[in-house]
Every structure is written in structure tokens, then in C-alpha cells.
Design a protein around this motif. Sequence first.
Motif, PDB file in Angstrom:
ATOM      1  N   GLU A   1      60.006  29.257  53.633  1.00 22.50           N
ATOM      2  CA  GLU A   1      59.186  30.489  54.661  1.00 22.50           C
ATOM      3  C   GLU A   1      58.388  30.594  55.108  1.00 22.50           C
ATOM      4  OE1 GLU A   1      59.912  33.671  51.493  1.00 22.50           O
ATOM      5  OE2 GLU A   1      61.954  33.625  51.738  1.00 22.50           O
TER       6      GLU A   1
ATOM      7  N   SER B   1      55.877  32.622  55.508  1.00 20.33           N
ATOM      8  CA  SER B   1      54.905  33.569  55.269  1.00 20.33           C
ATOM      9  C   SER B   1      53.991  32.309  54.952  1.00 20.33           C
ATOM     10  CB  SER B   1      55.400  34.854  54.385  1.00 20.33           C
ATOM     11  OG  SER B   1      56.618  34.294  53.493  1.00 20.33           O
TER      12      SER B   1
ATOM     13  N   LYS C   1      50.469  31.594  54.461  1.00 18.00           N
ATOM     14  CA  LYS C   1      50.148  31.411  53.110  1.00 18.00           C
ATOM     15  C   LYS C   1      48.470  30.472  53.208  1.00 18.00           C
ATOM     16  CE  LYS C   1      47.066  33.936  50.401  1.00 18.00           C
ATOM     17  NZ  LYS C   1      46.736  35.439  50.349  1.00 18.00           N
TER      18      LYS C   1
ATOM     19  N   THR D   1      59.803  40.746  57.232  1.00 11.79           N
ATOM     20  CA  THR D   1      58.329  40.949  55.883  1.00 11.79           C
ATOM     21  C   THR D   1      58.711  39.461  56.070  1.00 11.79           C
ATOM     22  OG1 THR D   1      60.377  40.481  54.296  1.00 11.79           O
ATOM     23  CG2 THR D   1      59.928  42.966  54.832  1.00 11.79           C
ATOM     24  N   ASP D   2      58.982  38.028  56.534  1.00 13.28           N
ATOM     25  CA  ASP D   2      58.509  37.327  56.671  1.00 13.28           C
ATOM     26  C   ASP D   2      57.478  37.786  57.734  1.00 13.28           C
ATOM     27  OD1 ASP D   2      58.006  34.751  55.062  1.00 13.28           O
ATOM     28  OD2 ASP D   2      59.417  34.274  56.666  1.00 13.28           O
TER      29      ASP D   2
ATOM     30  N   ALA E   1      55.874  39.991  59.218  1.00 15.67           N
ATOM     31  CA  ALA E   1      55.070  40.595  59.012  1.00 15.67           C
ATOM     32  C   ALA E   1      53.677  39.949  57.895  1.00 15.67           C
ATOM     33  CB  ALA E   1      55.431  42.019  58.234  1.00 15.67           C
ATOM     34  N   ALA E   2      53.944  39.570  56.874  1.00 14.18           N
ATOM     35  CA  ALA E   2      53.336  38.646  56.050  1.00 14.18           C
ATOM     36  C   ALA E   2      52.373  37.769  56.596  1.00 14.18           C
ATOM     37  CB  ALA E   2      54.271  38.048  54.901  1.00 14.18           C
ATOM     38  N   SER E   3      53.553  36.765  57.463  1.00 14.28           N
ATOM     39  CA  SER E   3      52.487  35.794  58.426  1.00 14.28           C
ATOM     40  C   SER E   3      51.462  35.860  59.174  1.00 14.28           C
ATOM     41  CB  SER E   3      53.266  34.525  59.228  1.00 14.28           C
ATOM     42  OG  SER E   3      55.381  34.644  58.365  1.00 14.28           O
TER      43      SER E   3
ATOM     44  N   GLU F   1      49.592  38.914  58.920  1.00 17.09           N
ATOM     45  CA  GLU F   1      48.180  39.143  58.359  1.00 17.09           C
ATOM     46  C   GLU F   1      47.595  37.733  58.043  1.00 17.09           C
ATOM     47  OE1 GLU F   1      47.520  41.538  54.602  1.00 17.09           O
ATOM     48  OE2 GLU F   1      49.846  40.905  53.928  1.00 17.09           O
ATOM     49  N   SER F   2      48.537  37.127  57.515  1.00 18.34           N
ATOM     50  CA  SER F   2      47.459  35.568  56.947  1.00 18.34           C
ATOM     51  C   SER F   2      46.655  35.368  57.942  1.00 18.34           C
ATOM     52  CB  SER F   2      48.535  34.617  56.300  1.00 18.34           C
ATOM     53  OG  SER F   2      48.737  35.105  54.841  1.00 18.34           O
TER      54      SER F   2
END
Length: 549
Positions: free
Chosen positions: A487, A489, A493, A525-526, A528-530, A532-533
Amino acid sequence: MEHPVCFGIRHLSPAGAYHLRRLLDEREPELILVEGPSDFTALLGDIAGAETKPPIAVMAYTKESPIRTILYPFAEYSPEYQAVLWAKDHGVPCRFIDLPSGVFLGIQRPVTETTLSDDSERKGSGDVYRLLDSQCGEGGHEAFWEYTMEHSQTPEEYMAGAAVFGEELRSLTAGNDSDWPEILVREAYMRRQIARAAAEGFAPERTVVVTGAYHTAGLLSDAPAMTDKERGELPAVECSVTLMPYSYYRLSSRSGYGAGNKAPFYYGMVWRSFLEQDRELALYTYLTSISTYQREHGFMVSSAEVIEAVELSKSLAALGGHSLPALCDLRDAAVTCMGHGHFSEIALAAAATEIGTVTGSLPQGVSRTSLQDDFYRNLRDLKLEKYRSEVAESISLDLRENLNVKSEAAAFRDLNRSFFLHRLRVLNVGFGTLQPLRQEDATWAEAWTLKWTPEVEIELVEATLKGDTVTGAASFSMRERAREATEISAAAKLLEESYLCGMPEMVAYITDILQHLAADSSALTDLAASAESISVVMRFGDIRRLDSS
């Protein structure tokens, strides 16, 4: 067959260490044999080295994952350690004689509930110690041992007491502890080593064996030694051994160390009293240390209160028929006279005085893996050596270039400290804990809590499977995780981590993987998390001297 002189000990016993040295001076043996894995003999030179400062431990660890370890710690007042020092000082050969560490690790098994026999008179060692605690009053078996063994005045007194204690414990527990089969195998192997020494021409009467009091009867018995065939049938795994610094807290039984005592720093005071040949030195050192700690932390303690505590501790010992106070008497006296009857008032002082924060040290390069060497080299170069303590300390980093210094190393020291600590985080080495930034904190600031423990050393050994340096191992770890990422994300990370670690080659490598994964990703969601990092990378700009474009 003639038997050697067998000196039974407790593994952390200042009286045992002192009286053993006296015995060695009197007997002048031509060989010293010490309980401990036989392959540790190769480390004797480093253990007894002039720059080696206990507490230290010898660690054996398997070469393949999952890493399994065994630790053999030594304090300055460990009889085994003093035996090694005496042998070096007098040019006498010395050997460890227990099962090799590879065999110990080969026969290791998960701890399971011990099954006892139906005979209610038969007990495991834990049952015996609990029974002894119940009969010894508030001080428990620690006080019993201290009164009867640590206050002994001659080697003969100590040897006789240890022999009785070991034989009685053995008679009550033989066959009932879960490790009894292992005990029998170990003792057969040690008898084999003793017989081997005799066959080499070392006279038994000129050989001294230093072993736990429990094993004395087993080594002096007429039971057969292990045969070549039996030795060949023992399971073993490939392993390495290394020396590592240790700490008084980890020597303490409070940390879970089964052969520990409750007060390793206090027992160091007892050791000093033997060396100075002043039986009451530990008494005065303990109580003045309590009073000094209290005064330094804002609590009033008068000289009169210290004097009253000294007299009270002696009276408490005399009421029990003892010539010297034990730790339980000293603590009761301190609580009464300096804590006004409340242990809570002196609890921190007692911890500092009884357990302490002493950590051992080794000269650079002694018996370490290359990754351990790199870790300590970084501590030195980044001026982080003062944080090698079991007392957690905070450090604030300013990641900007320091324009007020001349060298580049000094100008970017805090930034390189950040890179180093983040690389340790990637390797799950728990030396530094990153603290969350407050909203008003600048992006160029970082706050860490640093704390060294022996577990850090074990985690470094585990990381050696990934590389020879902290940077190399962190790179290997991130490449492994990047290849397994499915993924974006997870890849993002890792991109954030590689950026925080200051590793441009990893940033490029993971960016390429991230781009391939992004082509097929559609989960909100994936994404969005990406984002953020990646925003972390963008927020820092070029403060970490990496191109974020």
C-alpha cells in the motif's frame, strides 16, 4: 579419585569474593576452575582487563533469527570475577567449566509450569525460599544469608556455611525443579572438565573450583563424569559470545534476575568494608548516604539523627543475636530516625543507596560486534556518551546549522544526532524515545528522552543480522520493508522515516516504489495517510539537508 578444593558461593557475594581471595592466597593453586560456559574462557583476558569496569556481563546469542540469548553478569564483588582477577595477577591458568553456551541455547526450552511430585515433603527451590522467607521475619532469606554468610570472618566459616546451605537446599529440591535434568547434565559436564584437568597433570589438591553452593555436593560426588559419547549427543546451536556493560539495577533481583540480590549498591559497600578491613564501614556508609541524599533533595537530616540511626541499627541486630546489622536493620533505623517512621520519606534515598545507578564499561572494541562498535563510536563522536545511563535524561536538538562554531561536525552535531537516533528507532533499538512536539514548537526542534539499558545491547546484537553499522542495518531494514509494501501509505511512511534518518539513497529508492504503488491506489484512507507522511517531508524543507523536490 581425589577431589579438588570446591569453594561454594552465592553468585553476588562480597564475603564470598573476599574469602575466596584469602583462600587462593593461602592455597596458591596451580589451576582455577569457575562455573560458567566453557567457551567463555576465550574472554578471560578482556574480563580481567585493566580498563574493564564492572558490572559487566558475558552474552551468548544465536547467529540466526530469532535471536536467543543467555547472560552471565558479574559485579566487582562477584566471587567468579575476583577468581579471574586473582588468576591473572598470579599467572595461574583459569578456565570456565560449565556446558558451552551453544549447548545451553540448544537445550533451552520455554518456561512452563513446574510439575511437582505427590510427596508433600518434596519442594521446588521457589517453595523452599518462600518457606525460608516466612521463618526469617521481615528481612526474609536475604537477611538470613547476610547474617550467616556475609558477616563470616574466615574462608572456613564461609565455606562451611555455604556447603550446609547448598546441601540442605539440594536435599529438599532434588528432582522437583523443572531444570533438574539440566542440572544433572551440567554437573556431569563439570566433573568431566575437572577429570580432564587432573589427566593433564594438575593435582586435585592444587586445583580450586568456584561454583554455586548448590552444585558443590554434585561436583564432589562419586557420580561418573560425562563420557565422550554423551558429550557428542548434546544438542547445540551455532552462537557467538560478547562482553557487554551491565548495571546494578539489572543485577538487582527487582529487575527479575534470579541470581540477584535486592541491593547491589549496598553489597558494594559491604565489599569495601572487607577490603578496608573495617566491619562497620558498610553500616556508616549506608546511613550517611541516606542522609546525604535527603539533604541534597531538600529534606532536613541532622547529624544527631544519623548518630541515632547508627545506634538503633546496632541495637536491632543485637536483639536478634547478631554482631553486625544487616540491610533490614539499617533500613528500619533510617526509616525511624531520618524518615520519621515513614518509609515513603526516604524511599528515593533508599533506592539510590541500595540499588544505585552504576553502569559498567568496556574499552573500545572489546569483544563486540561491529555494529556495537559503531554504536559506541557514534555515542563518542556525537557527544552522547554521558547519556549512557539507566537514568532517563532529556535532550533538545536544534536541527539548524550552528554558525558560531568552526568545524562542520560541530555545526551539524544536533542534526547528525537526530539522524543517528532515528536510525536506531528504525532498528527497534530503544536508546532514544522521540517526544511529541507542542503546537508552538518550530519544525527545526526535536526533543528526545535517552536511556541506556542492557536490553539496548541485546537489541544491537539482534540488529547485527541486518548490517555491520547502524546506518547499514537501518538501510537493510527499510529496504526489506519497502519490498514488502503493498500500500502507498506503508511506502510513504518509509519515505518519511528515510528522510528523518538522513539517508538520501533510501529516499530515492522508496520514492520509486511509492510511484509504482500510487498508479494502482484508489483507497481514500490510504491516500490520506500517504499525504500525511509526505507532508512531514515537505514541512521540514531543506533543514535535513535533503532535496525534497
